[in-house]
Design an enzyme around this catalytic site. Structure first.
Site, PDB file in Angstrom:
ATOM      1  N   GLY A 175      42.112  41.261  37.581  1.00  0.00           N
ATOM      2  CA  GLY A 175      42.810  39.973  37.636  1.00  0.00           C
ATOM      3  C   GLY A 175      41.894  38.857  38.124  1.00  0.00           C
TER       4      GLY A 175
ATOM      5  N   ALA B  16      44.042  42.628  41.141  1.00  0.00           N
ATOM      6  CA  ALA B  16      45.376  42.882  41.699  1.00  0.00           C
ATOM      7  C   ALA B  16      45.273  43.725  42.966  1.00  0.00           C
ATOM      8  CB  ALA B  16      46.206  43.635  40.663  1.00  0.00           C
TER       9      ALA B  16
ATOM     10  N   GLU C  38      40.286  48.031  35.013  1.00  0.00           N
ATOM     11  CA  GLU C  38      41.696  48.462  34.919  1.00  0.00           C
ATOM     12  C   GLU C  38      41.861  49.843  34.296  1.00  0.00           C
ATOM     13  OE1 GLU C  38      40.662  45.396  34.489  1.00  0.00           O
ATOM     14  OE2 GLU C  38      42.230  43.916  34.886  1.00  0.00           O
TER      15      GLU C  38
ATOM     16  N   GLU D  70      40.116  37.735  35.193  1.00  0.00           N
ATOM     17  CA  GLU D  70      41.069  37.039  34.306  1.00  0.00           C
ATOM     18  C   GLU D  70      41.268  35.606  34.777  1.00  0.00           C
ATOM     19  OE1 GLU D  70      44.030  40.257  34.506  1.00  0.00           O
ATOM     20  OE2 GLU D  70      43.875  40.378  32.327  1.00  0.00           O
TER      21      GLU D  70
END
Ligand SMILES: CC/C=C/CC(=O)SCCNC(=O)CCNC(=O)[C@H](O)C(C)(C)COP(=O)(O)OP(=O)(O)OC[C@H]1O[C@@H](n2cnc3c(N)ncnc32)[C@H](O)[C@@H]1OP(=O)(O)O
Length: 722
Positions: free
Chosen positions: A100, A61, A123, A103
């Site tokens: 992310g 992110a 994170e 992910e």
């Protein structure tokens, strides 16, 4: 943002393009969502390869967007559509696949990684959990124990480890994207069923004792977290993965991330992320800056003094591949130092599975003459100004004219050393923190004569050593120790007023400090501060005998640590300090009944009536006194930014990262509250001028308490050092 192209006729190549790290900002998410849809619905496309531009897959992110109103499409539906597709999707991972980014990769059916790639879920370091399915897919891929370790620590793994764990399917040395395209063509060809490749469809292959693993994990995480929520919430997300079907696990993940996303801890941790990076962007009053100043090349370094600091510095340099000439004045001391350095390097090599420590980079000598050919010297002798001055004068004669002369003083006047040399511009402070081969912080102290080249060289060297360098101005104690002095003063005063060392420490540790102040003091040795107080005339023959014991230089003074030193209670090394240890050198602090008696006697000698000291008073007096001094430091231009002060405290003084640092903490509490509490404590203790709110704090409150990044606009620099 992201590009779409076709290759080999049937392969759609989607390239993330958002320099420098292909972070998934709103615009990037919008573009990949659109072009992924295009690829998945285009009848001519049989498979998709997803990669990143400039050798970086994706760092997750865009952290700058956290805390702003949400915009752009979410990542979860994109990952879901990609995974559900009947067309194979292959991730070609170069550089990093983080957060992310990983992910997305886990939503792909196959993952090919370059040998130098690193993968992980950092994170937790930002106060979050993997919130786009990562906490549910990773354990379905690699099992609960491994996923638990990676997600709760945020540790990144190499491509090789990722292959062993089963996170990636193949590791390549050559062109990752070409390999991924060939791989994609192959999987289309053999029509392998994709069902087993969809992690969300997998029944978790958890061992029967997953519950025990999670329970143990939770206990471990709580013990290490020091009050940080995110690691605990990571375990909760993994428990959902272990016990719930995927869709319910995803619901839990969403609830958990929503709970964290706007938390004060997440804000603090994200602030620390950028503060650490901004600290590299130094500037000097001359206009010289990090990006317009050239560092000197450093191949060979001299280290003078092989005490605790010199040893750690030598080890750090050698581990970074730099040749070191280590000088000690006495044979016995040199022998001890040499053995300690070799031992540390040996143990380090063993830990890394390397049989040969890089000892060929080391020269030990008793002669300063051997420093004739070094590029930079780090002086690490005793904190004795006269000794340092003699040494710097001698170094000037011995070293080549271009050699930088750096002092590892923890607070002495760097300029006073510069003036004894004929190369004032080449003198800077390099203040390492003990143990220097472990601690990340490096204060680079810039005197009025230090050149931009010298500062750039010290900062670049620090980076090579893996340190977080912060440029600070020259004043007694610089930034870290100057603030630390006031923190210690408050801790001593609290003892005088009724607290016990272990009570103060417990409160500080519950706040999140790695160690309470009295344990730190015992660990470093009480004699360190004793020597500094003697040198600065607070104790010793220069003090007028009529001066009351609890009064020095116009303000309240606590002689408590001096009294302990006089009794030989120097901390761990003597087996007794603020705590009791089993033996001299013992590590396990125990509350000391003799200390309690000593404090009682001390209080009655000075007519002090002990009272119960509340936990909130310990925190307020210690942390607000520090922040108050931080404001003065900013006003004097000793630190360029509040962020720099916070970086110093987080990386050098065990300040809990999830509270951002003393300045960020003051902002989070509210500057008006901090001001009001300081006024309150100053009223109660008018003999402690440092509790009087600083002018900058007052101006900031008058200005409506602007956010930390705007404080600089309210600083009235008269003679900024930076
Ligand atoms: C959307 C779904 C939600 C998912 C959750 C997440 O993904 S949270 C984010 C998880 N990712 C991270 O925590 C990665 C953070 N970045 C890093 O660890 C490192 O930057 C790196 C990618 C390993 C690269 O390290 P390196 O030392 O090479 O460079 P820098 O750290 O100096 O970074 C270069 C500049 O890039 C900026 N930056 C890095 N990552 C991000 C990011 N994720 N978002 C925004 N900006 C990022 C960094 O600040 C540097 O900027 P400068 O302006 O040059 O200082």
């Amino acid at each position: 943002m992201a590009r779409y192209s076709r290759t080999e006729g049937t392969i759609a190549l989607i390239t993330l393009s958002n320099p420098p790290v292909n972070a998934l900002g709103a615009a990037v998410r919008r573009t990949i969502t659109d072009i992924m849809h295009r690829a998945l619905t285009d009848g001519e496309v049989k498979a998709v390869v997803l990669c990143g531009e400039n050798g970086t897959f994706c760092a997750g992110a865009d952290i700058r967007e956290f805390g702003k109103p949400p915009s752009g499409p979410a990542l979860v539906p994109l990952i879901h559509d990609m995974e559900a597709s009947e067309k194979p999707v292959v991730a070609a991972i170069e550089g990093v696949a983080l957060g992310g980014g990983l992910e997305i990769a886990l939503g792909c059916h196959y993952r090919i990684a370059h040998a130098k790639a690193r993968l992980g879920f950092p994170e937790v370091m930002l106060g979050l959990i993997p919130g786009a399915g990562g906490s549910q897919r990773l354990p379905r891929l690699i099992g609960i124990p491994a996923a638990l370790e990676l997600i709760t620590t945020g540790r990144l793994v190499s491509a090789q480890e990722a292959l062993k764990l089963g996170i990636v399917d193949q590791v390549v040395d050559g062109n990752t994207i070409e390999t991924a395209v060939k791989f994609a063509l192959n999987v289309i060809g053999v029509c392998r069923p994709l069902l087993s490749r969809r992690l969300s469809e997998r029944t978790p292959a958890f061992s029967v004792d997953a519950a025990a693993v999670l329970e143990e994990g939770m206990a471990r995480v709580k013990q290490r977290a020091r009050g940080a929520f995110a690691p605990v919430v990571c375990v909760q997300a993994l428990r959902a993965a272990a016990t719930l079907p995927y869709s319910r696990g995803m619901e839990t993940e969403e609830q958990l991330i929503n709970m964290l996303i706007d938390s004060s801890q997440a804000r603090a941790l994200q602030y620390c992320f950028f503060a650490q990076r901004n600290a590299r962007k130094w500037s000097l009053p001359s206009g010289a800056r990090w990006n317009n100043s050239k560092p000197r090349a450093v191949h060979r370094v001299g280290v003078v003094g092989l005490g605790t600091m010199g040893r750690g510095i030598t080890v750090s340099l050698v581990k970074a591949g730099i040749s070191v000439v280590a000088v000690e004045m006495e044979e016995k001391q040199m022998d001890l130092g040499m053995r300690a350095v070799l031992g540390m390097l040996e143990r380090d090599a063993q830990r890394r599975g390397d049989t040969r420590p890089p000892t060929h980079l080391l020269t030990f000598t008793l002669s300063l003459q051997q420093l004739g050919n070094v590029d930079l010297v780090i002086e690490a002798v005793f904190e004795d100004m006269a000794l340092k001055k003699r040494l710097f004068t001698e170094l000037c004669n011995v070293c080549k004219p271009s050699t930088l002369l750096c002092t590892n003083t923890s607070g002495l006047d760097v300029d006073a050393l510069a003036v004894v040399t004929h190369r004032r511009s080449l003198v800077v402070g390099m203040h390492f923190f003990a143990p220097a081969n472990v601690m990340k912080l490096l204060e680079v102290v810039c005197g009025p004569h230090s050149s931009a080249e010298a500062v750039a060289t010290a900062m670049t060297l620090g980076k090579r050593l893996g340190k977080v360098g912060v440029v600070v101005g020259n004043c007694p104690g610089f930034v870290g120790n100057r603030m630390m002095k006031l923190y210690l003063d408050q801790a001593y005063f609290l003892l005088e007023e009724g607290a016990a060392p272990e009570q103060v420490d417990q409160v500080l540790e519950e706040f999140g400090f790695t160690m309470g102040i009295f344990k730190v003091s015992d660990l470093s040795g009480l004699d360190v501060g004793w020597r500094v107080r003697k040198a600065s005339g607070l104790i010793g023959p220069d003090v007028n005998p009529k001066t009351p014991s609890r009064w020095r230089q116009g303000c309240r003074y606590s002689p408590l640590p001096d009294l302990l030193c006089e009794q030989g209670h120097l901390g761990q090394k003597s087996g007794r300090g603020w705590y009791l240890y089993e033996t001299p050198g013992g590590k396990e602090p125990k509350p000391d009944p003799a200390m309690h008696r000593f404090l009682q006697e001390y209080r009655s000698r000075y007519g002090l009536t002990p009272r119960h000291v509340h936990a909130h008073e310990v925190i307020e007096r210690c942390t607000y006194a520090m922040a108050n001094e931080g404001f003065r430091i900013l006003e004097e231009g000793i630190a360029a930014r509040a962020e720099d002060i916070d970086v110093i405290y987080v990386f050098g003084y065990g300040w809990p990262r999830h509270r951002g640092g003393p300045m960020f903490h003051a902002a989070q509490v509210g500057l008006a509250t901090v001001l009001q509490r300081l006024e309150h404590y100053h009223q109660l203790h008018p003999d402690v001028p440092h509790l009087q709110p600083s002018p900058l704090l007052q101006r900031l409150v008058e200005a409506g308490s602007p956010p930390v990044h705007h404080w600089r606009e309210h600083v009235q620099h008269l003679h900024s050092h930076l």
